[in-house]
Scaffold this motif. Structure first.
Motif, PDB file in Angstrom:
ATOM      1  N   GLU A  55     -28.802  26.777   4.497  1.00 31.31           N
ATOM      2  CA  GLU A  55     -29.960  26.899   5.379  1.00 31.31           C
ATOM      3  C   GLU A  55     -30.552  25.531   5.693  1.00 31.31           C
ATOM      4  O   GLU A  55     -30.680  24.690   4.800  1.00 31.31           O
ATOM      5  CB  GLU A  55     -31.028  27.777   4.745  1.00 31.31           C
ATOM      6  N   MET A  56     -30.886  25.343   6.960  1.00 36.81           N
ATOM      7  CA  MET A  56     -31.604  24.154   7.408  1.00 36.81           C
ATOM      8  C   MET A  56     -32.956  24.631   7.928  1.00 36.81           C
ATOM      9  O   MET A  56     -33.023  25.574   8.706  1.00 36.81           O
ATOM     10  CB  MET A  56     -30.827  23.457   8.533  1.00 36.81           C
ATOM     11  N   GLU A  57     -34.020  23.950   7.482  1.00 28.91           N
ATOM     12  CA  GLU A  57     -35.360  24.388   7.858  1.00 28.91           C
ATOM     13  C   GLU A  57     -36.246  23.197   8.187  1.00 28.91           C
ATOM     14  O   GLU A  57     -36.173  22.163   7.525  1.00 28.91           O
ATOM     15  CB  GLU A  57     -35.982  25.193   6.724  1.00 28.91           C
ATOM     16  N   GLY A  58     -37.078  23.359   9.217  1.00 28.93           N
ATOM     17  CA  GLY A  58     -38.049  22.335   9.588  1.00 28.93           C
ATOM     18  C   GLY A  58     -37.385  21.114  10.176  1.00 28.93           C
ATOM     19  O   GLY A  58     -36.495  21.203  11.004  1.00 28.93           O
ATOM     20  N   SER A  59     -37.821  19.970   9.714  1.00 27.74           N
ATOM     21  CA  SER A  59     -37.298  18.688  10.193  1.00 27.74           C
ATOM     22  C   SER A  59     -36.312  18.136   9.165  1.00 27.74           C
ATOM     23  O   SER A  59     -36.696  17.808   8.050  1.00 27.74           O
ATOM     24  CB  SER A  59     -38.453  17.709  10.404  1.00 27.74           C
ATOM     25  N   CYS A  60     -35.057  18.049   9.544  1.00 31.35           N
ATOM     26  CA  CYS A  60     -34.006  17.577   8.637  1.00 31.35           C
ATOM     27  C   CYS A  60     -33.763  16.086   8.907  1.00 31.35           C
ATOM     28  O   CYS A  60     -33.202  15.729   9.942  1.00 31.35           O
ATOM     29  CB  CYS A  60     -32.728  18.374   8.839  1.00 31.35           C
ATOM     30  N   GLY A  61     -34.196  15.263   7.991  1.00 36.66           N
ATOM     31  CA  GLY A  61     -34.096  13.819   8.150  1.00 36.66           C
ATOM     32  C   GLY A  61     -32.752  13.266   7.706  1.00 36.66           C
ATOM     33  O   GLY A  61     -31.876  14.003   7.227  1.00 36.66           O
ATOM     34  N   ALA A  62     -32.597  11.974   7.841  1.00 32.80           N
ATOM     35  CA  ALA A  62     -31.345  11.299   7.489  1.00 32.80           C
ATOM     36  C   ALA A  62     -30.957  11.558   6.041  1.00 32.80           C
ATOM     37  O   ALA A  62     -29.771  11.698   5.726  1.00 32.80           O
ATOM     38  CB  ALA A  62     -31.469   9.801   7.741  1.00 32.80           C
ATOM     39  N   GLU A  63     -31.934  11.649   5.166  1.00 31.05           N
ATOM     40  CA  GLU A  63     -31.648  11.882   3.748  1.00 31.05           C
ATOM     41  C   GLU A  63     -31.032  13.262   3.514  1.00 31.05           C
ATOM     42  O   GLU A  63     -30.402  13.493   2.485  1.00 31.05           O
ATOM     43  CB  GLU A  63     -32.917  11.714   2.897  1.00 31.05           C
ATOM     44  N   ASP A  64     -31.190  14.186   4.458  1.00 35.33           N
ATOM     45  CA  ASP A  64     -30.616  15.524   4.321  1.00 35.33           C
ATOM     46  C   ASP A  64     -29.131  15.559   4.660  1.00 35.33           C
ATOM     47  O   ASP A  64     -28.443  16.533   4.335  1.00 35.33           O
ATOM     48  CB  ASP A  64     -31.368  16.520   5.209  1.00 35.33           C
ATOM     49  N   ALA A  65     -28.616  14.534   5.318  1.00 30.10           N
ATOM     50  CA  ALA A  65     -27.196  14.499   5.686  1.00 30.10           C
ATOM     51  C   ALA A  65     -26.312  14.545   4.437  1.00 30.10           C
ATOM     52  O   ALA A  65     -25.309  15.267   4.404  1.00 30.10           O
ATOM     53  CB  ALA A  65     -26.884  13.264   6.525  1.00 30.10           C
ATOM     54  N   GLU A  66     -26.685  13.809   3.417  1.00 30.28           N
ATOM     55  CA  GLU A  66     -25.885  13.794   2.186  1.00 30.28           C
ATOM     56  C   GLU A  66     -25.911  15.160   1.501  1.00 30.28           C
ATOM     57  O   GLU A  66     -24.876  15.650   1.045  1.00 30.28           O
ATOM     58  CB  GLU A  66     -26.388  12.724   1.225  1.00 30.28           C
ATOM     59  N   ALA A  67     -27.080  15.773   1.448  1.00 29.73           N
ATOM     60  CA  ALA A  67     -27.190  17.106   0.835  1.00 29.73           C
ATOM     61  C   ALA A  67     -26.370  18.122   1.620  1.00 29.73           C
ATOM     62  O   ALA A  67     -25.680  18.959   1.036  1.00 29.73           O
ATOM     63  CB  ALA A  67     -28.648  17.536   0.767  1.00 29.73           C
TER      64      ALA A  67
END
Length: 84
Positions: free
Chosen positions: A12-24
């Motif tokens: 699930e992706m929610e809200g604002s997914c920043g650059a730090e979320d790419a690794e996750a």
């Protein structure tokens, strides 16, 4: 964290997914091969996140909530997921 794996095998992706979320996102995609990415609650995604999605050719469940993502990225994601 804006990106998380669920108990039923989706990501699930929610809200604002920043650059730090790419690794996750990449980590979840690698640990759950064939997982569907549910981005219906995603408002924004950094280009790094979009690149991970495109490179993985993951199937997405959407459209995303964010208008820009709907207009410019959603169709590209659908086309990418159907390519061999």
């Amino acid at each position: 964290m804006s990106v998380r794996a669920t108990d039923h095998g989706t990501i699930e992706m929610e809200g604002s997914c920043g650059a730090e979320d790419a690794e996750a996102l990449l980590r979840h995609l690698l640990s759950l091969p064939g997982a569907v990415v549910d981005w219906r609650l995603c408002d924004r995604a950094h280009t790094a996140v979009i690149q991970v999605l495109l490179a993985s050719k993951a199937q997405t469940l959407g459209p995303p909530r964010g208008e820009w993502l709907q207009r410019f990225i959603d169709d590209t994601m659908k086309a990418s997921a159907t390519r061999p």
